[in-house]
Design an enzyme around this catalytic site. Structure first.
Site, short mmCIF file in Angstrom:
data_model
loop_
_atom_site.label_atom_id
_atom_site.label_comp_id
_atom_site.label_asym_id
_atom_site.label_seq_id
_atom_site.Cartn_x
_atom_site.Cartn_y
_atom_site.Cartn_z
CD GLU A 195 40.09 1.78 29.87
OE1 GLU A 195 39.98 2.73 30.67
OE2 GLU A 195 40.64 1.90 28.75
CB SER A 205 -4.05 -4.79 -23.47
OG SER A 205 -4.45 -4.12 -24.66
#
Length: 688
Positions: free
Chosen positions: A93, A363
């Protein structure tokens, strides 16, 4: 015109052109110098790179991420990127990356000449810095305006960041195709590797992709990708990074791409949804930051514990059934939610029944009642009659006639210890009315129940809906010696820079009396103890033999709900079973699912932990008691059971139901309590 005159005119033109050229160069130099000065004044540009926010479990393993437009963006340090990838990128690059100051004049001059000849702007001479500037701030439009802006940002980057910082930024932002932004995402997608594990062959293949992500992707056209790989390898050779032999070997090396990109199964999806809710609505982090802020969110989830919870849900529940379930497991010391199940199948229903749904706890709500009772004159030995009863309340204007499960009653007195273990409803309502209905409401609120509650007789039987998460929090206060904790799902959040922007601070408040809470916790172990069997078996009898750890728990059931909630000092879990639309549960096996899931999960989660983590605090005493009478046991009592009392409230009389010698001498028990016998005998006659 004579030659001399023509020569003078030509000389004037040449001199004029030279002057104009010099002026142009001076103006250009001034312009560039001004641009550099302005760039310096502007300082470093704000580098805000979209990154994927990731979620981690308590052990630091990634469990998920925030989705954003099907993009994967991760940032890794330059040191965590394989050297071959860095070298390949620079070679292909921008060979002179470490030598120029953002602009490669040689390449730039060649590109300008090419553009003038073609009367277009097709040729590029972008350096790595220029590409990074474009990735951060600009578009890919080929206009002079964009190129000038690109040049300006390039200057600012070069003047304020080192070359390595620029290369790191570039490698973390460049597009590698297939939704992968940055080398870490690309490495994961193409090779299922971290960026620092890439080989030379893999690195040279990936380094060639950004030139044309759709054109050079090995998934789209492998031959073109290999051709591009050869170009990259040759560039590395010419740049001196590798030898020709290394390049040839890398080119011949087989490339093993990920064949199938399966969507990974989302770990604990209901838990992750809750984490996202907390991030947005509790911590007030905006959507954009969550989607692209690259946060690292460290959660409280224990993945192994989560797997065990999911396993036992699948093992216990009939796969053909439409019944639903929810579970919350948390650390009672810290409030950390360590496992969560919001339903049986997230893909079919993302509705989180653990935190969003509210159902009657039945309960399983009674422990809050019995704590209030212990604080208001009751002891584990307090006896009340268990028989069909019609209660009058609201100054006698209203009636309430509850019944025991299955229609079974003792038709005589039972102790509080038995009433809790057998889940006697008559005893519970009598207790609720005798101490005042506000006491249960206050206790439930203290431990963290936030859902609306009513001062009504049936509240003793858990008729008001609450969430599974609330019940887990409420029981955590009992497991934690009366200290209420705030449930939390996130331990800390780290931003892109590695800074901790949020960290959980444990919040604990002592809301219950510690000795009383311990007495209650030991009463709750009775649901598994057959010594407390009476007119029916204790409610945990079907799973008691599966337990190897000492645990405290309470079952709960309504026509449409089945609960099991319990704990050790280190782990609390709440399990609910039922249908979304409130369909009634069949007698068997649906009503037993909650017990089985809870028991198997707790045993699996506590594997390797101490068998009994309960330690009596100061202010309580333990004595052997006969369960039927609630009096001190003798050697003749067949089911003598160790029972804990607040110091001074333990029984003083010996059991006279079974003949035999006393197992303890009277002078071993100090009588510090007031005589409650007369009070409770009168209490027995309060109800019809």
């Amino acid at each position: 015109m004579d030659p001399a005159t023509r020569y003078q005119k030509k000389g004037k033109v040449v001199r004029l052109l030279l002057k104009l050229s010099l002026l142009f160069l001076l103006l250009m130099a001034f312009f560039i110098l001004s641009l550099w000065v302005f760039a310096k004044i502007q300082g470093p540009p704000p580098v805000k790179v979209p990154q994927t926010t990731r979620f981690y479990d308590a052990d630091g393993h990634q469990i998920g991420k925030m989705e954003h437009q099907n993009q994967n963006r991760y940032w890794v340090k330059l040191d965590d990127i394989a050297d071959p990838l860095k070298q390949a990128t620079v070679a292909v690059e921008d060979k002179r990356f470490y030598k120029h100051h953002g602009f490669d004049l040689r390449r730039l001059a060649g590109a300008v000449v090419a553009d003038i000849k073609s009367m277009s702007k097709e040729q590029g001479a972008s350096t790595i810095t220029m590409q990074y500037a474009r990735n951060l701030f600009l578009t890919n439009d080929k206009t002079w305006t964009r190129k000038l802006a690109e040049a300006f940002y390039t200057m600012r980057l070069e003047m304020n960041y080192s070359k390595d910082e620029i290369l790191e930024g570039y490698l973390n932002t460049i597009y590698y195709g297939r939704g992968a932004y940055g080398i870490e995402a690309a490495s994961k997608y193409y090779f299922n590797k971290d960026a620092d594990d890439l080989s030379l062959a893999e690195a040279s293949m990936l380094a060639g992709v950004p030139k044309g992500p759709s054109y050079y992707s090995p998934y789209n056209d492998f031959d073109k990708a290999k051709h591009r790989q050869r170009i990259v390898l040759n560039s590395m050779v010419s740049s001196g990074y590798i030898t020709k032999q290394q390049a040839d070997n890398a080119f011949e090396q087989p490339i093993h791409l990920v064949k199938k990109h399966k969507t990974p199964k989302r770990v604990a999806p209901y838990f992750q949804d809750t984490v996202e809710y907390v991030l947005k609505h509790k911590l007030h982090i905006d959507e954009k930051t969550l989607a692209t802020g690259g946060l690292k969110v460290y959660t409280t989830l224990h993945s192994d514990m989560q797997k065990k919870a999911e396993y036992w849900v699948k093992q216990v529940i009939d796969p053909k059934s439409d019944i639903q379930t929810a579970m919350v497991a948390m650390n009672p010391k810290s409030g950390a939610v360590e496992a969560m199940i919001g339903g049986r199948n997230y893909k079919k229903s993302s509705y989180n029944r653990a935190v969003q749904a509210k159902r009657s706890p039945g309960s399983s709500f009674k422990p809050f009642l019995y704590y209030a009772a212990l604080r208001n004159g009751f002891t584990p030995s307090t006896a009340l009659k268990s028989e069909p009863t019609t209660f009058r309340f609201d100054d006698g204007k209203e009636k309430y006639s509850p019944s025991n499960f299955g229609g079974y009653y003792a038709y005589g007195p039972i102790t509080l210890a038995q009433a809790l273990a057998l889940s006697d409803n008559i005893y519970a309502v009598k207790t609720h009315l005798s101490i005042g209905m506000d006491k249960l409401v206050k206790t439930a609120k203290k431990v963290g129940i936030t859902s609306p509650l009513g001062k009504i007789p049936s509240l003793a039987l858990g008729t008001k809906p609450v969430s599974v998460a609330e019940m887990a929090r409420g029981y955590s206060a009992i497991a934690n010696g009366g200290a209420r904790v705030t449930p939390h799902y996130i331990s800390k959040i780290v931003n892109q820079k590695g800074e901790v922007i949020y960290e959980w601070e444990p919040k604990k408040k002592q809301v219950l009396d510690k000795p009383t809470t311990f007495v209650l916790s030991q009463l709750m172990t009775g649901v598994f103890d057959s010594k407390l069997n009476d007119y029916s078996k204790v409610t945990g009898s079907t799973v008691s033999k599966m337990l190897t750890h000492k645990m405290a728990a309470k079952t709960g059931s309504t026509a449409a709900d089945s609960w099991m909630v319990g704990f050790t000092p280190k782990l609390v879990s709440a399990v609910w079973i039922g249908y979304d639309k409130g369909k009634s549960l069949s007698t068997y096996p649906e009503t037993g699912y909650s017990k089985l899931i809870w028991t198997h999960f707790m045993e699996a989660a506590l594997e390797g932990a101490p068998k009994n983590g309960f330690k009596p605090p100061k202010g309580v005493v333990g004595v052997l008691v006969d369960p039927d009478t609630g009096k001190l046991a003798t050697k003749a009592c067949p089911n003598a059971r160790m029972t804990y009392y607040l110091k001074g409230t333990e029984p003083q009389e010996y059991c006279d139901k079974h003949k035999g010698e006393h197992s303890h001498k009277k002078d071993q028990h100090k009588d510090n309590s007031k005589d409650k016998g007369g009070f409770f005998n009168r209490l027995l006659n309060l109800f019809d």
